[in-house]
Design a protein around this motif. Structure first.
Motif, PDB file in Angstrom:
ATOM      1  N   UNK A  29       0.629  -1.029  -0.266  1.00 47.80           N
ATOM      2  CA  UNK A  29       0.084   0.243  -0.133  1.00 47.80           C
ATOM      3  C   UNK A  29       0.895   1.011   0.068  1.00 47.80           C
ATOM      4  N   UNK A  30       2.208   0.983   1.087  1.00 46.19           N
ATOM      5  CA  UNK A  30       2.377   2.293   0.540  1.00 46.19           C
ATOM      6  C   UNK A  30       3.527   2.563  -0.409  1.00 46.19           C
ATOM      7  N   UNK A  31       2.942   1.205  -1.084  1.00 42.93           N
ATOM      8  CA  UNK A  31       3.378   1.959  -2.976  1.00 42.93           C
ATOM      9  C   UNK A  31       2.772   2.159  -4.227  1.00 42.93           C
ATOM     10  N   UNK A  32       1.315   1.979  -2.970  1.00 44.46           N
ATOM     11  CA  UNK A  32       0.207   2.487  -4.079  1.00 44.46           C
ATOM     12  C   UNK A  32       0.113   3.627  -5.353  1.00 44.46           C
ATOM     13  N   UNK A  33      -0.634   4.441  -5.583  1.00 45.12           N
ATOM     14  CA  UNK A  33      -0.627   5.190  -6.542  1.00 45.12           C
ATOM     15  C   UNK A  33      -1.463   6.264  -5.988  1.00 45.12           C
ATOM     16  N   UNK A  34      -2.195   5.769  -4.850  1.00 42.67           N
ATOM     17  CA  UNK A  34      -3.663   6.086  -3.712  1.00 42.67           C
ATOM     18  C   UNK A  34      -3.115   7.302  -3.146  1.00 42.67           C
ATOM     19  N   UNK A  39       0.079   7.564   2.755  1.00 45.79           N
ATOM     20  CA  UNK A  39       0.064   8.511   3.935  1.00 45.79           C
ATOM     21  C   UNK A  39      -0.030   7.186   4.711  1.00 45.79           C
ATOM     22  N   UNK A  40      -0.991   6.438   4.825  1.00 48.27           N
ATOM     23  CA  UNK A  40      -1.343   5.658   5.893  1.00 48.27           C
ATOM     24  C   UNK A  40      -0.770   4.476   5.930  1.00 48.27           C
ATOM     25  N   UNK A  41      -0.816   4.382   5.145  1.00 48.50           N
ATOM     26  CA  UNK A  41       0.577   2.771   5.295  1.00 48.50           C
ATOM     27  C   UNK A  41       1.953   2.945   5.488  1.00 48.50           C
ATOM     28  N   UNK A  42       2.089   4.395   5.026  1.00 52.23           N
ATOM     29  CA  UNK A  42       3.555   5.107   5.777  1.00 52.23           C
ATOM     30  C   UNK A  42       3.656   4.966   7.429  1.00 52.23           C
ATOM     31  N   UNK A  43       1.993   5.121   7.359  1.00 54.25           N
ATOM     32  CA  UNK A  43       1.411   6.066   9.052  1.00 54.25           C
ATOM     33  C   UNK A  43       1.467   4.705   9.903  1.00 54.25           C
ATOM     34  N   UNK A  44       0.817   3.609   9.362  1.00 51.73           N
ATOM     35  CA  UNK A  44       1.021   2.116  10.375  1.00 51.73           C
ATOM     36  C   UNK A  44       2.079   1.773  10.350  1.00 51.73           C
ATOM     37  N   UNK A  45       2.992   1.247   9.523  1.00 49.78           N
ATOM     38  CA  UNK A  45       4.653   0.622   9.329  1.00 49.78           C
ATOM     39  C   UNK A  45       5.536   1.566  10.331  1.00 49.78           C
ATOM     40  N   UNK A  46       5.064   3.067  10.937  1.00 52.13           N
ATOM     41  CA  UNK A  46       5.957   3.668  11.598  1.00 52.13           C
ATOM     42  C   UNK A  46       5.443   3.635  13.317  1.00 52.13           C
ATOM     43  N   UNK A  47       4.113   3.154  13.010  1.00 58.19           N
ATOM     44  CA  UNK A  47       3.283   2.747  14.783  1.00 58.19           C
ATOM     45  C   UNK A  47       4.082   1.757  15.213  1.00 58.19           C
ATOM     46  N   UNK A  48       4.688   0.666  13.744  1.00 59.96           N
ATOM     47  CA  UNK A  48       4.737  -0.344  14.431  1.00 59.96           C
ATOM     48  C   UNK A  48       5.786  -0.543  14.175  1.00 59.96           C
ATOM     49  N   UNK A  49       6.702   0.334  14.187  1.00 62.86           N
ATOM     50  CA  UNK A  49       8.477   0.606  14.448  1.00 62.86           C
ATOM     51  C   UNK A  49       8.685  -0.491  14.782  1.00 62.86           C
ATOM     52  N   UNK A  53       9.210  -3.170   9.619  1.00 66.90           N
ATOM     53  CA  UNK A  53       8.867  -2.565   9.071  1.00 66.90           C
ATOM     54  C   UNK A  53       9.162  -1.323   8.951  1.00 66.90           C
ATOM     55  N   UNK A  54      10.228  -0.884   9.731  1.00 69.76           N
ATOM     56  CA  UNK A  54      11.525  -0.174   9.344  1.00 69.76           C
ATOM     57  C   UNK A  54      12.227  -0.324   8.033  1.00 69.76           C
ATOM     58  N   UNK A  55      12.135  -1.675   8.190  1.00 69.84           N
ATOM     59  CA  UNK A  55      13.000  -2.080   7.152  1.00 69.84           C
ATOM     60  C   UNK A  55      12.122  -1.948   5.349  1.00 69.84           C
ATOM     61  N   UNK A  56      11.021  -2.028   5.584  1.00 68.64           N
ATOM     62  CA  UNK A  56       9.955  -2.053   4.599  1.00 68.64           C
ATOM     63  C   UNK A  56       9.564  -0.556   4.393  1.00 68.64           C
ATOM     64  N   UNK A  57      10.429   0.496   5.158  1.00 68.33           N
ATOM     65  CA  UNK A  57       9.370   1.483   5.120  1.00 68.33           C
ATOM     66  C   UNK A  57      11.187   2.328   4.474  1.00 68.33           C
ATOM     67  N   UNK A  58      12.196   2.098   4.870  1.00 67.47           N
ATOM     68  CA  UNK A  58      13.931   1.978   4.210  1.00 67.47           C
ATOM     69  C   UNK A  58      13.941   1.819   2.704  1.00 67.47           C
ATOM     70  N   UNK A  59      13.278   0.532   2.748  1.00 62.47           N
ATOM     71  CA  UNK A  59      12.925  -0.259   1.228  1.00 62.47           C
ATOM     72  C   UNK A  59      12.306   1.204   0.738  1.00 62.47           C
ATOM     73  N   UNK A  60      11.834   1.857   0.813  1.00 66.28           N
ATOM     74  CA  UNK A  60      11.085   3.330   0.288  1.00 66.28           C
ATOM     75  C   UNK A  60      12.130   4.422  -0.131  1.00 66.28           C
ATOM     76  N   UNK A  61      12.958   4.603   0.485  1.00 63.11           N
ATOM     77  CA  UNK A  61      13.926   5.346   0.459  1.00 63.11           C
ATOM     78  C   UNK A  61      14.554   5.581  -1.305  1.00 63.11           C
ATOM     79  N   UNK A  62      14.768   4.686  -1.800  1.00 61.87           N
ATOM     80  CA  UNK A  62      15.106   4.229  -2.722  1.00 61.87           C
ATOM     81  C   UNK A  62      14.768   3.952  -4.133  1.00 61.87           C
TER      82      UNK A  62
END
Length: 190
Positions: A29-34, A39-49, A53-62
């Motif tokens: 969902x964090x890679x979605x077009x919507x 925004x909600x998926x990133x927030x949820x991953x951040x809350x999981x922390x 979940x952090x690795x998933x967020x970091x995979x979006x950086x590049x």
């Protein structure tokens, strides 16, 4: 709606064992077009922390398809995990001023925003990188934070290197920072 946190009546260990599929779904969902889903998926991953979940967020950086990099930086900061500091440090040198500011604020969130909550080893990892940003304001903010860094953190070397910065504002801020450090931490003055 996805519930984050313990579900009443279900053992927490059971929930943790089944959290990985949720993280995979959130990463998708964090890679979605919507933008709203992103925004909600990133927030949820951040809350999981957690680490994955952090690795998933970091995979979006590049990921070249990421639209709101400033939002991604903010989500990384909300995890408060040290693994994010390298990426946040690189983001402080982004071409986009909004990304630089968001990355710096997120980095402070990870290392501790106040002197009492500051982790010197994490500050020593993040602040020197931020101080090398091409953004004058980020350099000045980093110098302001380096005033608090403990003795032996390498902060003196970073501050002294900024004495020779091409921008007069940064040089003045570096000298003021070093003077404050000399008073507080017995930094060498000669």
């Amino acid at each position: 709606m996805v519930q984050i946190g313990p579900t009443p009546g279900i053992d927490v260990r059971h929930q943790v064992q089944h959290a990985v599929p949720l993280q995979d779904a959130l990463t998708g969902l964090a890679r979605s077009e919507d933008d709203k889903q992103v925004r909600r998926a990133r927030e949820a991953l951040a809350l999981l922390g957690n680490k994955s979940a952090t690795a998933a967020l970091l995979s979006l950086v590049d990921d070249a398809g990421v639209k709101d990099v400033a939002g991604l930086a903010a989500a990384l900061g909300k995890t408060k995990r040290k693994e994010t500091l390298e990426a946040l440090g690189k983001m402080t040198d982004s071409d986009d001023a909004g990304v630089r500011a968001a990355a710096f604020d997120a980095g402070l969130n990870v290392i501790g925003k106040t002197k009492k909550k500051r982790e010197d080893d994490l500050a020593a990892q993040f602040l020197p990188v931020a101080a090398k940003s091409k953004d004058i304001e980020i350099k000045k903010k980093a110098l302001e934070e380096l005033k608090w860094s403990g003795k032996g953190s390498g902060a003196d070397d970073v501050v002294v290197a900024l004495f020779a910065d091409r921008e007069a504002e940064v040089r003045v801020a570096a000298v003021a920072c070093y003077a404050e450090r000399a008073r507080k931490t017995s930094s060498p003055v000669g």
